[in-house]
Design an enzyme around this catalytic site. Structure first.
Site, PDB file in Angstrom:
ATOM      1  N   ASP A  46     -12.388  -0.046  -0.043  1.00 35.45           N
ATOM      2  CA  ASP A  46     -12.004   0.966  -1.029  1.00 35.45           C
ATOM      3  C   ASP A  46     -10.606   0.692  -1.587  1.00 35.45           C
ATOM      4  OD1 ASP A  46     -10.466   1.685   1.140  1.00 35.45           O
ATOM      5  OD2 ASP A  46     -11.177   3.757   1.251  1.00 35.45           O
ATOM      6  N   SER A  47      -9.957  -0.353  -1.076  1.00 31.03           N
ATOM      7  CA  SER A  47      -8.696  -0.826  -1.658  1.00 31.03           C
ATOM      8  C   SER A  47      -8.881  -1.230  -3.115  1.00 31.03           C
ATOM      9  CB  SER A  47      -8.144  -2.009  -0.852  1.00 31.03           C
ATOM     10  OG  SER A  47      -9.155  -2.985  -0.637  1.00 31.03           O
ATOM     11  N   LYS A 115     -18.268   0.681   6.743  1.00 28.40           N
ATOM     12  CA  LYS A 115     -17.038   0.940   7.503  1.00 28.40           C
ATOM     13  C   LYS A 115     -16.591   2.368   7.265  1.00 28.40           C
ATOM     14  CE  LYS A 115     -12.879  -0.605   6.298  1.00 28.40           C
ATOM     15  NZ  LYS A 115     -12.074   0.681   6.299  1.00 28.40           N
ATOM     16  N   GLU A 117     -13.383   5.221   8.388  1.00 28.61           N
ATOM     17  CA  GLU A 117     -12.023   5.333   8.906  1.00 28.61           C
ATOM     18  C   GLU A 117     -11.913   6.477   9.913  1.00 28.61           C
ATOM     19  OE1 GLU A 117      -9.080   5.708   5.893  1.00 28.61           O
ATOM     20  OE2 GLU A 117      -9.614   3.837   4.880  1.00 28.61           O
ATOM     21  N   GLU A 184      -5.299  -1.300  11.906  1.00 29.36           N
ATOM     22  CA  GLU A 184      -4.370  -1.531  10.803  1.00 29.36           C
ATOM     23  C   GLU A 184      -2.983  -0.962  11.092  1.00 29.36           C
ATOM     24  OE1 GLU A 184      -3.894  -0.763   5.967  1.00 29.36           O
ATOM     25  OE2 GLU A 184      -5.775  -0.297   6.973  1.00 29.36           O
TER      26      GLU A 184
END
Length: 288
Positions: A46-47, A115, A117, A184
């Site tokens: 989603d970056s 993925k 978070e 991260e």
């Protein structure tokens, strides 16, 4: 046709003590090159909200937008394992909706996994998604979708309580059935402690070298996104400069009349051209 990587293959990479190479990709040509180069896992992150679509953070990108980019990537890939990043508010819902949204990545976009978070209150939904037969990758530490709560892009786990929570989150994610975890922006000293508590692979982005593999954002390593450059980024090429120089040369060639030249133009037989001119001349005489 290259052999497609599967989750057992990913586990074998860890078992052999080898490092997995992960990288983001958002479009067909980039994914094609990454796959040919040998990237093991491609994340359609989603970056892309920031690096491709120009949003200020990752919160604005929608599920439909993510699916468009994921489809482009999976059309290019033969070998790499492709993970689709579930965007903000698509999995912190009721379990049925979370399964439905995750399923669209698999069914519509042909991704191999999704993925999510965080941990905490989404653990039941992770279990539900995995239970529906959809592989899930976890993500701990700095979770960009929670920057409002975290207070920005900051290193996580520097205090005892926060570090212990990261370790617990990793274990809870493994117990929930995720096949791998990305850590991260955490202290490098903490990473091997978490890794050694897990049986599944732990990949790092700003988490030091003692991981089962590394991931970075493709625009960062190519110098294509300079609005925000994290400390952990290593630039492997400066495509910003290369592209800018190419664009400037292109502009100048047009203004100087150098492009296109005869070699870059299509041509017609001279006899045919003469006949066309003759017809046009006759038409002009008739119209006078």
């Amino acid at each position: 046709m290259k052999k497609k990587l599967t989750i057992p293959d990913i586990y074998q990479i860890k078992k052999k003590g080898e490092k997995a190479a992960l990288l983001t990709a958002y479009d067909y040509p980039t994914a094609l090159i990454e796959d040919e180069a040998g990237i093991d896992i491609i994340l359609v992150g989603d970056s892309l909200a920031m690096t491709v679509l120009g949003y200020k953070n990752t919160l604005s990108v929608t599920l439909d937008e993510m699916l468009v980019f994921t489809k482009a990537v999976t059309r290019a890939v033969e070998r790499a394992f492709v993970v689709g990043d579930m965007p903000f508010l698509t999995y912190k819902t009721d379990p049925y909706t979370a399964i439905e949204n995750a399923g669209r990545f698999i069914q519509e976009a042909n991704a191999d996994a999704v993925k999510l978070e965080g941990a905490g209150d989404i653990i039941p939904n992770i279990k539900a998604i995995v239970g529906a037969g959809i592989p899930v990758m976890g993500h701990i530490g700095l979770t960009p979708q929670s920057i409002g709560i975290l207070g920005g892009f900051r290193v996580q786990g520097t205090k005892k309580e926060a570090a212990l929570k990261l370790i617990d989150d990793a274990k809870r994610l493994e117990d929930a059935g995720v096949f791998a975890i990305i850590a991260e922006s955490i202290p490098s000293e903490l990473t091997p402690i978490i890794r050694d508590k897990l049986k599944i692979p732990l990949y790092g982005i700003g988490a030091g070298p003692e991981t089962d593999g590394q991931i970075l954002v493709v625009h960062d390593i190519l110098g294509l996104f300079e609005d925000f450059i994290p400390r952990f980024v290593k630039k492997y090429a400066d495509l910003n400069k290369i592209l800018k120089d190419a664009f400037k040369t292109y502009i100048q060639d047009i203004k100087d009349g150098k492009f296109p030249d005869a070699e870059k133009s299509y041509h017609i037989d001279k006899k045919v051209l003469d006949e066309i001119k003759k017809v046009l001349l006759q038409q002009e005489k008739q119209n006078k």
